[in-house]
Design a protein around this motif. Structure first.
Motif, PDB file in Angstrom:
ATOM      1  N   HIS A  80       2.338   1.642  -3.451  1.00 20.84           N
ATOM      2  CA  HIS A  80       1.321   2.039  -4.431  1.00 20.84           C
ATOM      3  C   HIS A  80       1.113   3.550  -4.394  1.00 20.84           C
ATOM      4  N   ALA A  81       1.252   4.134  -3.179  1.00 22.78           N
ATOM      5  CA  ALA A  81       1.054   5.575  -3.044  1.00 22.78           C
ATOM      6  C   ALA A  81       2.309   6.369  -3.390  1.00 22.78           C
ATOM      7  N   THR A  82       3.490   5.821  -3.069  1.00 26.17           N
ATOM      8  CA  THR A  82       4.735   6.581  -3.238  1.00 26.17           C
ATOM      9  C   THR A  82       5.522   6.203  -4.487  1.00 26.17           C
ATOM     10  N   ARG A  83       5.415   4.939  -4.917  1.00 25.34           N
ATOM     11  CA  ARG A  83       6.132   4.462  -6.120  1.00 25.34           C
ATOM     12  C   ARG A  83       5.150   3.671  -6.980  1.00 25.34           C
ATOM     13  N   PRO A  84       4.151   4.323  -7.562  1.00 25.28           N
ATOM     14  CA  PRO A  84       3.071   3.583  -8.248  1.00 25.28           C
ATOM     15  C   PRO A  84       3.542   2.730  -9.413  1.00 25.28           C
ATOM     16  N   GLY A  85       4.685   3.012  -9.996  1.00 27.31           N
ATOM     17  CA  GLY A  85       5.155   2.214 -11.124  1.00 27.31           C
ATOM     18  C   GLY A  85       5.980   1.009 -10.732  1.00 27.31           C
ATOM     19  N   ASP A 124      -2.996  -4.382  -8.601  1.00 29.87           N
ATOM     20  CA  ASP A 124      -1.895  -4.816  -9.460  1.00 29.87           C
ATOM     21  C   ASP A 124      -0.821  -5.605  -8.718  1.00 29.87           C
ATOM     22  N   ARG A 148       3.014  -0.957 -18.816  1.00 31.98           N
ATOM     23  CA  ARG A 148       2.323   0.232 -18.305  1.00 31.98           C
ATOM     24  C   ARG A 148       3.110   1.496 -18.618  1.00 31.98           C
ATOM     25  N   ASP A 149       4.450   1.352 -18.594  1.00 32.63           N
ATOM     26  CA  ASP A 149       5.274   2.535 -18.903  1.00 32.63           C
ATOM     27  C   ASP A 149       5.159   2.927 -20.380  1.00 32.63           C
ATOM     28  N   PRO A 171      -3.264  -3.388  -3.317  1.00 33.31           N
ATOM     29  CA  PRO A 171      -3.733  -2.827  -4.599  1.00 33.31           C
ATOM     30  C   PRO A 171      -3.970  -3.939  -5.615  1.00 33.31           C
ATOM     31  N   GLY A 175       0.813  -1.215   0.000  1.00 28.45           N
ATOM     32  CA  GLY A 175       0.000   0.000   0.000  1.00 28.45           C
ATOM     33  C   GLY A 175       0.842   1.258   0.000  1.00 28.45           C
ATOM     34  N   HIS A 176       1.925   1.229   0.786  1.00 26.27           N
ATOM     35  CA  HIS A 176       2.836   2.382   0.822  1.00 26.27           C
ATOM     36  C   HIS A 176       3.475   2.611  -0.552  1.00 26.27           C
TER      37      HIS A 176
END
Length: 677
Positions: free
Chosen positions: A621-626, A649, A676-677, A647, A618-619
């Protein structure tokens, strides 16, 4: 003539070089420390243990290799020792830790010997790495807990004496944990005010009459917090830990069918903390106790359900510990296998070990499947090969009085099915067949291509393989056969069957996309046929089985168990990735802050008592979504029911995983991130 050869010159034993030579010959790390705590000598074993060369530490204070939190107390101990030097041997029962150059800690034992060198008072310290010993002891404790849980589960299922089960479970819990005291309470929540009474107290307090809940403040606080925070959906076992100057008290609630039945207190001395393994074990026993207490409130139908719930909870606890051990065993065997292809006898031994580890993994999956603790994961299988591997296990299930025959033509087409489904179905059917042949008989397993099953649509375009399990037992009349798949319906005596065997088989086959048919008549035996849809032809086998490898990408490995962490790091490294391994969420966040080359995070779900890989996911996903994240667990999906969901993914890799499964998971996660990139 004097033919004697002159004696070789003897070294002077007061020579300092003699001391250095002697210290180098000792297998332990050897340090010479002067009266001011300065390191004066450091042998090669000390270099290996702590990672410092002698030139970097000689002349430095000994606190260089002491963890920071122990530095102040170590200086005080050193000063006291200087005032009254004495020989102190190893094995004094103190838990000591050293600090390596890379910042990691190592458990050690230390012996001290005061000496005089060159007229100066010094201390020779012998330091021994206790890491391997500690890991061996932890593995022994895990196996002891598993054996205890299995024995208690068998007692709970077979014994009709509630008191015997309660007393045995509490006594076993105290013996394994070396607890100071354990108290088991029965709760009457429907009374106003709620009341409770002691069912078992290892301190010797006899059971007494009902009293107000307020008379047990730890239990009252636990139940009050449970009611205030969990609403209509409380956990099966809620826990609350409280400490004071002399002891740690763990309070647990006991529930079955959402009814609060009682509570348990586990009391430890103040210096003995509850490790995560202790908590898993206590929770499993608490689930068992809740199931036993449910007997006093349920009729036979509810009793059967309580037994199944208890079995499911215990299965989850066993599977968690066992899957970690299997991950170590299978991972190391696969690493060995990669280097022994030229040595045929050793190759065979490794393959046998891998088969045993995989069978152990299938065992835990059957436990989780039986307890509805995981989703199905179909894989390609040929039933002729699978039956050959199951034959020995089936023979052990049915006993010596029943002959097992397997009729399986070679090279049948593949089906796609979860191995645990097939095992669970066949073992359940074999058990039923054994019970139908108390005087012995024949159990025959036949597999082959089949027409459309009776229960399937006549217009289906699928092709099928049928697995028939036929016994020569007493058979069923039409009335019994019509009800055979009903849950909890059984013709066996009370206590000898739950009536869930055929119901479970039918449910599993439906989930797997298959069908079940039953044919039976009195005196003519019973045949249960399982229909599996054929797997559609796939591409080239070699292309499917080649292991994908990395291109030097950095994988951050987060695993709190040192042995599992070491094995996983070796597996990932052998697949062409660089590995950075840490033990918890805090270390993972620090590692990610220090380096921007991490391409993927691979984390266990359960990371000790207060942290989870779900929180880390979760952390990120919020700070390093890729950044792709893979989680792994022996619990599989039920862990999401007790913690925040990750999350969408984030992938989950079930333990114990093979090298090939890990390779595919890493490749796919990185490929999705690139897409995704």
């Amino acid at each position: 003539m004097n033919t004697q050869r002159p004696a070789a010159a003897m070294p002077a034993f007061d020579d300092i070089d003699v001391l250095r030579t002697a210290l180098e010959a000792v297998p332990d790390a050897m340090l010479v420390i002067d009266a001011d705590g300065i390191i004066r000598h450091w042998n090669s074993q000390a270099e290996t243990l702590f990672g410092y060369p002698a030139a970097a530490v000689c002349g430095q204070p000994i606190e260089l290799v002491i963890p920071q939190r122990f530095v102040a107390s170590h200086r005080a101990h050193r000063a006291a020792y200087a005032r009254a030097p004495r020989r102190r041997p190893m094995g004094i029962g103190m838990e000591l830790r050293g600090l390596r150059r890379d910042g990691s800690e190592v458990p050690v034992e230390v012996s001290l010997s005061p000496v005089t060198i060159g007229g100066a008072a010094c201390v020779v310290a012998s330091v021994r790495d206790m890491g391997p010993t500690r890991r061996a002891e932890e593995d022994r404790q895990r196996l002891q807990r598993q054996d205890t849980l299995i024995a208690l589960w068998e007692l709970a299922l077979r014994s009709g004496a509630v008191d015997e089960c309660l007393h045995s479970a509490v006594d076993a819990l105290q013996a394994v944990l070396a607890a100071k005291r354990i108290v088991l309470y029965e709760l009457a929540a429907e009374r106003r005010p709620p009341q409770l009474r002691v069912l078992r107290d290892t301190a010797g307090t006899p059971p007494f009459a009902w009293k107000a809940l307020a008379g047990a403040p730890h239990v009252a606080a636990l139940i009050g917090e449970d009611a205030a925070t969990n609403g209509d959906d409380p956990p099966a076992v809620a826990m609350q830990l409280r400490s004071n100057a002399v002891e740690n008290v763990l309070a647990l609630s006991l529930r079955a069918q959402s009814r609060l039945l009682g509570a348990m207190l586990v009391v430890m001395p103040r210096e003995r903390v509850f490790a995560s393994e202790d908590l898993y074990f206590v929770q499993s026993v608490a689930h068992l106790l809740a199931g036993v207490l449910a007997r006093a409130y349920s009729d036979q139908l509810l009793l059967s359900a309580a037994r199944m719930e208890t079995l499911g909870q215990i299965s989850g606890g066993i599977a968690h510990d066992f899957n970690n051990l299997l991950s170590i065993i299978a991972g190391n065997l696969e690493l060995v296998q990669a280097h022994v292809h030229a040595r045929e006898p050793l190759e065979k031994l490794v393959q046998a070990g891998l088969r045993a580890a995989r069978r152990g993994g299938e065992l835990t999956q059957r436990l989780l499947l039986f307890a509805r603790k995981r989703t199905l994961q179909p894989v390609p299988q040929r039933l002729d090969d699978t039956l050959a591997g199951l034959a020995d296990m089936i023979a052990r299930v049915v006993g010596d009085g029943i002959q097992v025959q397997v009729d399986a033509p070679e090279r049948l087409p593949e089906v796609s099915i979860d191995p645990s489904v097939l095992d669970a179905c066949v073992i359940n059917l074999a058990t039923n067949a054994r019970d139908a042949m108390p005087a012995g008989g024949t159990l025959r397993l036949r597999v082959g291509l089949a027409a459309t099953p009776p229960a399937a649509s006549a217009t289906t375009a699928q092709r099928w393989i049928a697995l028939a399990v036929a016994d020569s037992g007493c058979g069923m009349d039409e009335a019994v056969a019509q009800r055979a798949f009903e849950p909890f319906y059984t013709t066996k005596d009370i206590g000898k069957g739950t009536g869930l065997g055929l119901s479970l088989v039918q449910t599993l086959m439906q989930q797997a996309g298959g069908h079940v048919a039953l044919d039976s008549a009195p005196g003519a035996g019973t045949t249960v046929t399982l229909y599996f849809p054929l797997r559609e032809p796939a591409g080239d086998v070699a292309a499917r089985t080649a292991l994908p490898t990395g291109a030097g990408e950095t994988v951050l490995l987060v695993e709190d168990d040192p042995a599992v962490r070491e094995t996983a790091a070796l597996l990932i490294d052998g697949l062409g990735y660089r590995v950075r391994a840490v033990a918890n969420v805090a270390e993972a966040k620090a590692a990610l802050a220090d380096a921007d080359d991490v391409a993927l995070v691979f984390s266990d779900v359960l990371l000790g008592r207060d942290e989870t890989g779900l929180q880390l996911a979760g952390h990120l996903h919020a700070t390093r979504p890729g950044l792709p994240v893979i989680l792994t667990s022996g619990y599989a999906r039920p862990v999401f029911e007790r913690h925040d969901r990750p999350p969408d993914d984030v992938e989950l890799l079930r333990k114990p995983y093979s090298r090939a499964q890990l390779a595919v998971a890493l490749r796919d996660a990185l490929a999705r991130a690139r897409a995704r990139d």
